[in-house]
Design an enzyme around this catalytic site. Structure first.
Site, PDB file in Angstrom:
ATOM      1  N   CYS A  73      12.562 -18.867  35.801  1.00 37.93           N
ATOM      2  CA  CYS A  73      11.735 -18.418  34.683  1.00 37.93           C
ATOM      3  C   CYS A  73      12.546 -17.511  33.763  1.00 37.93           C
ATOM      4  O   CYS A  73      13.248 -16.609  34.224  1.00 37.93           O
ATOM      5  CB  CYS A  73      10.510 -17.669  35.211  1.00 37.93           C
ATOM      6  SG  CYS A  73       9.470 -16.980  33.911  1.00 37.93           S
ATOM      7  N   CYS A  79       8.578  -9.787  33.615  1.00 33.11           N
ATOM      8  CA  CYS A  79       7.216 -10.030  34.097  1.00 33.11           C
ATOM      9  C   CYS A  79       7.022  -9.352  35.455  1.00 33.11           C
ATOM     10  O   CYS A  79       7.935  -9.278  36.257  1.00 33.11           O
ATOM     11  CB  CYS A  79       6.971 -11.527  34.210  1.00 33.11           C
ATOM     12  SG  CYS A  79       5.370 -11.957  34.922  1.00 33.11           S
ATOM     13  N   CYS A  82       6.650 -12.183  39.651  1.00 33.69           N
ATOM     14  CA  CYS A  82       7.575 -12.754  40.645  1.00 33.69           C
ATOM     15  C   CYS A  82       8.689 -11.765  40.944  1.00 33.69           C
ATOM     16  O   CYS A  82       9.700 -11.746  40.256  1.00 33.69           O
ATOM     17  CB  CYS A  82       8.171 -14.064  40.136  1.00 33.69           C
ATOM     18  SG  CYS A  82       6.969 -15.379  39.947  1.00 33.69           S
ATOM     19  N   TYR A 335     -16.003 -10.427  56.663  1.00 33.71           N
ATOM     20  CA  TYR A 335     -15.341 -10.383  55.350  1.00 33.71           C
ATOM     21  C   TYR A 335     -15.158 -11.831  54.848  1.00 33.71           C
ATOM     22  O   TYR A 335     -14.069 -12.231  54.473  1.00 33.71           O
ATOM     23  CB  TYR A 335     -13.992  -9.666  55.429  1.00 33.71           C
ATOM     24  CG  TYR A 335     -14.006  -8.366  56.208  1.00 33.71           C
ATOM     25  CD1 TYR A 335     -14.338  -7.166  55.580  1.00 33.71           C
ATOM     26  CD2 TYR A 335     -13.683  -8.335  57.561  1.00 33.71           C
ATOM     27  CE1 TYR A 335     -14.349  -5.963  56.290  1.00 33.71           C
ATOM     28  CE2 TYR A 335     -13.690  -7.139  58.281  1.00 33.71           C
ATOM     29  CZ  TYR A 335     -14.026  -5.962  57.650  1.00 33.71           C
ATOM     30  OH  TYR A 335     -14.031  -4.785  58.356  1.00 33.71           O
ATOM     31  N   GLU A 356     -20.424 -10.584  54.319  1.00 34.84           N
ATOM     32  CA  GLU A 356     -19.663 -10.200  53.126  1.00 34.84           C
ATOM     33  C   GLU A 356     -20.487  -9.185  52.338  1.00 34.84           C
ATOM     34  O   GLU A 356     -21.706  -9.310  52.216  1.00 34.84           O
ATOM     35  CB  GLU A 356     -19.369 -11.424  52.258  1.00 34.84           C
ATOM     36  CG  GLU A 356     -18.748 -11.155  50.902  1.00 34.84           C
ATOM     37  CD  GLU A 356     -17.431 -10.387  51.003  1.00 34.84           C
ATOM     38  OE1 GLU A 356     -17.327  -9.333  50.354  1.00 34.84           O
ATOM     39  OE2 GLU A 356     -16.528 -10.851  51.719  1.00 34.84           O
ATOM     40  N   ASP A 405     -11.069 -11.440  58.273  1.00 35.08           N
ATOM     41  CA  ASP A 405     -10.117 -11.573  57.160  1.00 35.08           C
ATOM     42  C   ASP A 405     -10.374 -10.418  56.205  1.00 35.08           C
ATOM     43  O   ASP A 405     -10.914 -10.594  55.111  1.00 35.08           O
ATOM     44  CB  ASP A 405     -10.315 -12.925  56.462  1.00 35.08           C
ATOM     45  CG  ASP A 405      -9.277 -13.186  55.380  1.00 35.08           C
ATOM     46  OD1 ASP A 405      -8.326 -12.378  55.262  1.00 35.08           O
ATOM     47  OD2 ASP A 405      -9.414 -14.189  54.649  1.00 35.08           O
ATOM     48  N   CYS A 432      -3.792  -9.927  55.088  1.00 33.47           N
ATOM     49  CA  CYS A 432      -2.934  -9.934  53.898  1.00 33.47           C
ATOM     50  C   CYS A 432      -2.031  -8.703  53.868  1.00 33.47           C
ATOM     51  O   CYS A 432      -1.250  -8.528  52.943  1.00 33.47           O
ATOM     52  CB  CYS A 432      -3.777  -9.995  52.626  1.00 33.47           C
ATOM     53  SG  CYS A 432      -4.922  -8.615  52.436  1.00 33.47           S
TER      54      CYS A 432
END
Length: 477
Positions: A73, A79, A82, A335, A356, A405, A432
């Protein structure tokens, strides 16, 4: 040697931070240097310093790392999206695996954990018997083609110094727009759609939003694509209640193959939050559909939906495999969002309960369950740490398998304590953030659980983030 602000120095990069910055050390002092890659020897300029660490700007690369590649890119450095585009994809996968491994060993206390490519020592028979268990991480799930994988993009609009309307992405840690209508991670249709929106704004004198003065109309364009169905959604986020000459914009956008939903979202607040609560539909049913495996989902502008459908399928398949369902199990999905994992599990479970906190997400989950004719699901609105104890203690709803999660902060302690009381046969933890995963794993280990399997899944190539799936079971007594 003490380094002062704006002073240049030489350092070799030995690691990468959570947000993708290179990490190097001079006389024990830690430096974070954006755009540097593990193995680089660089010249950097000190910018901001704390007692034990500081931030520096990359000036030049004195000796490139063997893992350094040319970024595809043209605005990769400016940016903020990334952070790892200068690092080979193979090395990115190794870095992400090592990050999870280090967290689980250091924070989670998994002293027996080994990386997939580590050579297993061969102790004698007596030594082997002394070990309680040995755990080897399963190889990370990478992508064959780590480009064009994002099914969602949010493009801010503004003006450049010449007064020209521009759109693209924010530079790292700023709200300055880096002009780019064709992100290589996004759908190819994005460029055509943004061209149409810009021409519409120019022709009908529709002003982009200005954060400083809180004036102008168009704030963002939200674009979504169903990778299986090919359906496209466009939702303009506006600082007002109506869109001038909306019919003309709809007419042009409908020419894009696959266009299925066009709307605008009202957000008149002085806020960094992109979307408001009100959606006005201009064309189509107000949603698009897409599949993860055999499960179909309706996705509205406000729906949470994983941005990488290829890897989402592989992530959920891993979670389903770890759950070990035979068709007789009661499963809790905590979740649960719009029920993406819940419905995946419902294909093989007797009953799935989802929890949730966001009401709209639960409404979507129930709708998606109906869409897939899955009557073995039930969804609750509320905090997992409140709903789970209530259903277990008051209504005696048990669990054979629990899937969690959670957000980056991990699971609430009350939720973990209830999981321990419910004593499921298997606990599948999708994370995550491997640091909070490791923290929760340590706590669960102290309460009688042990990790049996671990695998990473690269959901976000070219960034520093990675998802992890861990299977925990109760220790044998």
């Amino acid at each position: 040697m003490e380094i002062k602000k704006n002073q240049c120095f030489t350092v070799t990069i030995s690691d990468i931070s959570q947000d993708g910055a290179g990490i190097g050390k001079t006389d024990g002092y830690t430096w974070f240097i954006k755009d540097a890659v593990i193995g680089d020897m660089v010249e950097a300029s000190a910018m901001k310093m704390k007692k034990t660490y500081g931030f520096a700007r990359l000036c030049r690369i004195l000796q490139p790392s063997p893992f350094r590649i040319e970024a595809k890119c043209f605005v990769a450095r400016q940016c903020g999206g990334c952070q790892l585009q200068a690092m080979s994809y193979k090395e990115q996968l190794k870095f992400k695996e090592r990050k999870v491994y280090n967290h689980l060993k250091r924070i989670g206390g998994l002293s027996e954990l080994l990386l997939p490519d580590e050579e297993l020592e061969k102790p004698d028979k007596n030594q082997r018997e002394e070990k309680t268990y040995s755990l080897v991480m399963e190889p990370i799930i990478g992508m064959e083609n780590p480009w064009r994988y994002r099914n969602k993009a949010q493009f801010p609009f503004g003006k450049d110094k010449n007064g020209r309307i521009v759109t693209g992405f924010y530079a790292g840690r700023t709200h300055s727009i880096i002009e780019n209508q064709d992100c290589l991670l996004g759908a190819e249709e994005n460029r055509e759609i943004l061209d149409i929106i810009k021409k519409y704004m120019e022709v009908y004198k529709v002003e982009p939003y200005c954060e400083a003065s809180h004036t102008g109309l168009v704030r963002h364009a939200l674009i979504r694509k169903g990778f299986t169905t090919g359906e496209l959604m466009v939702c303009l986020v506006i600082n007002g209640d109506s869109l001038p000459e909306a019919g003309q914009l709809v007419k042009e956008l409908k020419k894009v193959p696959g266009m299925a939903s066009i709307s605008f979202n009202v957000n008149k607040e002085k806020t960094n939050v992109i979307l408001g609560d009100k959606i006005v539909n201009l064309f189509g049913p107000g949603y698009i559909t897409d599949y993860i495996g055999d499960v179909v989902y309706q996705i509205s502008p406000l729906s949470f939906y994983q941005v990488n459908p290829v890897q989402t399928k592989r992530l959920y398949e891993t979670a389903l495999e770890y759950a070990g369902l035979t068709g007789d199990e009661i499963v809790w999905d905590l979740y649960c969002g719009i029920g993406t994992i819940s419905l995946f599990l419902a294909q093989k479970a007797k009953k799935v309960f989802g929890v949730e906190i966001i009401p709209q997400a639960i409404q979507d989950a129930r709708q998606n369950a109906q869409l897939n004719h899955m009557e073995n699901t039930e969804f609750f609105v509320g905090k997992a740490e409140e709903v789970l104890p209530e259903q277990y203690e008051k209504n005696q709803i048990r669990a054979d398998v629990i899937v969690v999660d959670p957000p980056r902060k991990g699971c609430d302690k009350v939720c973990l304590d209830t999981i321990v009381k419910m004593a499921p046969k298997r606990l599948v933890y999708v994370s995550c953030d491997s640091a909070t995963l490791a923290r929760d794993v340590k706590y669960l280990g102290e309460q009688g659980f042990q990790v049996k399997r671990v695998r990473c899944c690269d959901m976000f190539p070219w960034s520093g983030h990675v998802e992890t799936v861990a299977l925990l079971t109760r220790k044998a007594r």
